[in-house]
Design a protein around this motif. Structure first.
Motif, PDB file in Angstrom:
ATOM      1  N   GLY A 101      50.935  43.104  41.970  1.00 17.65           N
ATOM      2  CA  GLY A 101      49.651  43.321  42.477  1.00 17.65           C
ATOM      3  C   GLY A 101      49.000  41.902  42.332  1.00 17.65           C
ATOM      4  O   GLY A 101      47.875  41.773  42.622  1.00 17.65           O
ATOM      5  N   SER A 103      47.342  38.637  43.845  1.00 14.25           N
ATOM      6  CA  SER A 103      46.723  38.580  45.029  1.00 14.25           C
ATOM      7  C   SER A 103      47.424  37.450  45.786  1.00 14.25           C
ATOM      8  O   SER A 103      47.507  36.138  45.214  1.00 14.25           O
ATOM      9  CB  SER A 103      45.285  38.428  45.059  1.00 14.25           C
ATOM     10  N   THR A 111      49.998  32.104  45.922  1.00 14.94           N
ATOM     11  CA  THR A 111      49.069  33.134  45.265  1.00 14.94           C
ATOM     12  C   THR A 111      47.508  32.685  45.357  1.00 14.94           C
ATOM     13  O   THR A 111      47.381  31.555  45.940  1.00 14.94           O
ATOM     14  CB  THR A 111      49.538  33.409  43.865  1.00 14.94           C
ATOM     15  N   TYR A 113      45.363  32.177  43.184  1.00 13.01           N
ATOM     16  CA  TYR A 113      45.017  31.453  42.302  1.00 13.01           C
ATOM     17  C   TYR A 113      46.147  30.833  41.595  1.00 13.01           C
ATOM     18  O   TYR A 113      47.404  31.263  41.570  1.00 13.01           O
ATOM     19  CB  TYR A 113      44.135  32.165  41.255  1.00 13.01           C
ATOM     20  N   VAL A 172      44.288  36.483  34.562  1.00 11.66           N
ATOM     21  CA  VAL A 172      44.599  36.789  35.904  1.00 11.66           C
ATOM     22  C   VAL A 172      43.480  37.968  36.120  1.00 11.66           C
ATOM     23  O   VAL A 172      43.573  39.250  35.711  1.00 11.66           O
ATOM     24  CB  VAL A 172      45.935  37.472  36.109  1.00 11.66           C
ATOM     25  N   ALA A 173      42.545  37.554  36.786  1.00  8.50           N
ATOM     26  CA  ALA A 173      41.111  38.460  36.835  1.00  8.50           C
ATOM     27  C   ALA A 173      41.366  39.955  37.271  1.00  8.50           C
ATOM     28  O   ALA A 173      40.801  40.766  36.989  1.00  8.50           O
ATOM     29  CB  ALA A 173      40.248  37.746  37.798  1.00  8.50           C
ATOM     30  N   ASP A 174      42.311  39.910  38.202  1.00  6.07           N
ATOM     31  CA  ASP A 174      42.525  41.181  39.174  1.00  6.07           C
ATOM     32  C   ASP A 174      43.736  42.142  38.507  1.00  6.07           C
ATOM     33  O   ASP A 174      43.966  43.268  38.512  1.00  6.07           O
ATOM     34  CB  ASP A 174      42.749  40.993  40.430  1.00  6.07           C
ATOM     35  N   ILE A 175      44.352  41.474  37.338  1.00  9.86           N
ATOM     36  CA  ILE A 175      45.459  42.266  36.522  1.00  9.86           C
ATOM     37  C   ILE A 175      45.293  41.941  35.221  1.00  9.86           C
ATOM     38  O   ILE A 175      46.114  41.141  34.726  1.00  9.86           O
ATOM     39  CB  ILE A 175      46.708  41.856  37.236  1.00  9.86           C
ATOM     40  N   PRO A 176      44.360  42.694  34.452  1.00  6.33           N
ATOM     41  CA  PRO A 176      44.116  42.278  32.898  1.00  6.33           C
ATOM     42  C   PRO A 176      45.433  42.363  32.190  1.00  6.33           C
ATOM     43  O   PRO A 176      45.609  41.871  31.325  1.00  6.33           O
ATOM     44  CB  PRO A 176      43.218  43.277  32.773  1.00  6.33           C
ATOM     45  N   ASN A 179      46.924  39.375  31.445  1.00  7.47           N
ATOM     46  CA  ASN A 179      46.135  38.165  30.695  1.00  7.47           C
ATOM     47  C   ASN A 179      46.737  37.917  29.134  1.00  7.47           C
ATOM     48  O   ASN A 179      47.664  38.902  28.605  1.00  7.47           O
ATOM     49  CB  ASN A 179      44.717  38.653  30.294  1.00  7.47           C
TER      50      ASN A 179
END
Length: 379
Positions: A101, A103, A111, A113, A172-176, A179
Motif C-alpha cells: 500500500g 504510494s 515511492t 516519499y 508513513v502517513a498513509d499506512i499507520p 509507523n
C-alpha cells in the motif's frame, strides 16, 4: 521493564568559523533566543550526522537507509539471489512494494516519499520470493499482483527494526501500521551567546592563465559564523525497548546513540572550513519523570569575552543543580566528561558538585550502561 526511563544528553561544543547547516539563502541557520540572535544547527542535520556515524562502528547491513528507491534496492537483492533477469526482478519488486500500500512516486520505481527501513528487513522480503522468483516472473502483471498479495511483505517492515529505525522512528502517513514511534528527541543546537553572521569573500585563480592575464577566474562569498553550541537530546529507553523487543539491544542502542551523537558533526562546507571539533563537555542524566532540556541556562546570552565555554559550563551546572533542588527530582544516574580543568579547579569543582567527578568518555559510557542494566534487571 514498564516504567519510564529517559536518558538526557547535554553537550557543549565550540565550533570555529563554519557553515554547518545552511538556510535557503546558503547562510548558517540562526534563531532568536532570549532576545539575541544565536547560531543554530537544526535537529535534522545533527540526527543525520549521528546516523552516518553509526556506520563507522557497525556493519551498514545491520543499519537502515532512507530512500525513495526501495523498489530498486529490492530488485537488486532479487537479482543477486535468483536466476531471473534484472527486468523481471524489477517487476517482482514493484509488485511486492505495491502490495504493502506504499504510494508510488512520480518517477517510475520510486515511492512517493522517503522510506526509512532496515537493510535486513529488505533481505527478509527477498527471502519471501527467492525460491519462487522464476515462477513469479512468468506471470503477467495481474497474476503477479495476485500472487504476492498473500505474502507477509508488510510484516517484514513491521518487525526486526535496526537500532537507527528504533531510535529515530518512521512515519508513513498513509499506512499507520508501518509507523515506528521515535525513542529519541533531538533539540536544535543553539549558541550559548549572541552570534553574528559573517561573510568570506573568496577568489579563485585560473591556473592556466597566461603571464599577461590578471584577475580571478571565480569570485564568491560564503556565509559563516563561529559558536559555542549547547546541544541536547533525550532517549526514552522504554520506547526503545518496545521498538526492539529486547532489553540488551535497547541498552546497546542507547550506547550507540550517545557515542555517535557526541562524536558526529554535520559536514556542510567541511572542505572549506575544516570545522571538526570534539565537545568540551558531555553530561548524561537518567531520569524517571520526564526529559529536561537545560537551555534556559542561556536565556541570558553569555557575554562575548574570554572564556565563553567555561562560563557556559558554569551556567549549565548551576541550572542543573537549581532545577534538581527546586523540583526535587533526583536523577537515577549522573555522569560527566569534560576538558575544562581538574576537579580541584574552580570550574571543575562546580561541575563535580552538579554532575559528579570528571571521567573519560569511555568511563562515562560504561557507567551509563551499568546503571541502565541494573535498572532493567530490577536491582
Amino acid at each position: 521493564m514498564t516504567d519510564r526511563l529517559y536518558i538526557d544528553v547535554h553537550i557543549l561544543q565550540t565550533v570555529p568559523p563554519a557553515n554547518l547547516n545552511r538556510d535557503d539563502n546558503g547562510n548558517p541557520k540562526e534563531a532568536y533566543f532570549g532576545g539575541k540572535r544565536r547560531s543554530r544547527v537544526s535537529s535534522q542535520a545533527w540526527k543525520r550526522a549521528t546516523r552516518m556515524h553509526f556506520a563507522e562502528t557497525h556493519d551498514p547491513q545491520d543499519l537502515a537507509t532512507r530512500t525513495k528507491r526501495i523498489s530498486a534496492r529490492l530488485a537488486e537483492g532479487i537479482t543477486s539471489r535468483t536466476a531471473v533477469t534484472a527486468e523481471d526482478a524489477q517487476r517482482i519488486a514493484d509488485a511486492l512494494i505495491k502490495s504493502t500500500g506504499i504510494s508510488a512516486g512520480k518517477k517510475e520505481g520510486d515511492t512517493a516519499y522517503l522510506l526509512f527501513y532496515g537493510r535486513r528487513q529488505l533481505d527478509g522480503i527477498v527471502d519471501l520470493v527467492a525460491d519462487t522468483a522464476t515462477d513469479l516472473a512468468a506471470l503477467d502483471a495481474k497474476g503477479l499482483d495476485e500472487a504476492v498479495k498473500a505474502l507477509p511483505v508488510k510484516e517484514q517492515l513491521q518487525s526486526g527494526h535496526p537500532a537507527d529505525v528504533a531510535l529515530f522512528g518512521r512515519m508513513v502517513a498513509d499506512i499507520p501500521s508501518l509507523n515506528v514511534d521515535a525513542a529519541t528527541q533531538v533539540a536544535h543546537a543553539i549558541s550559548t551567546h549572541a552570534a553574528e553572521l559573517e561573510f568570506d569573500y573568496y577568489t579563485a585563480v585560473d591556473d592556466e592563465n597566461s603571464a599577461d592575464e590578471t584577475g580571478a577566474g571565480m569570485i564568491g562569498t560564503i556565509g559563516f559564523n563561529s559558536a559555542t553550541l549547547y546541544r541536547y537530546a533525550t532517549v526514552g529507553l522504554h520506547q526503545l525497548r518496545d521498538n526492539l523487543g529486547d532489553d540488551k539491544a535497547a541498552i546497546d542502542a542507547v550506547d550507540l546513540f550517545v557515542d555517535s551523537f557526541a562524536r558526529s558533526m554535520p559536514t556542510g562546507y567541511g572542505n572549506s572550513f575544516a570545522h571538526r571539533t570534539r565537545p568540551s563537555l558531555v553530561a548524561v542524566v537518567i531520569r524517571t519523570d520526564q526529559p529536561v532540556n537545560l537551555v534556559s541556562a542561556y536565556e541570558n546570552a553569555v557575554p562575548a569575552r574570554h572564556g565563553i565555554v567555561a562560563e557556559s559550563a558554569r551556567r549549565l551546572a548551576t541550572e542543573f543543580s537549581t532545577a534538581t533542588d527546586q523540583w526535587g527530582d533526583e536523577p537515577l544516574y549522573v555522569g560527566i566528561c569534560h576538558t575544562l580543568g581538574a576537579d580541584t579547579d574552580e570550574i571543575g569543582q562546580q561541575l563535580a558538585k552538579a554532575f559528579g567527578a570528571n571521567r573519560t568518555f569511555a568511563a562515562l559510557r560504561d557507567g551509563l550502561r551499568a546503571s541502565l542494566t541494573e535498572r532493567v534487571n530490577g536491582n
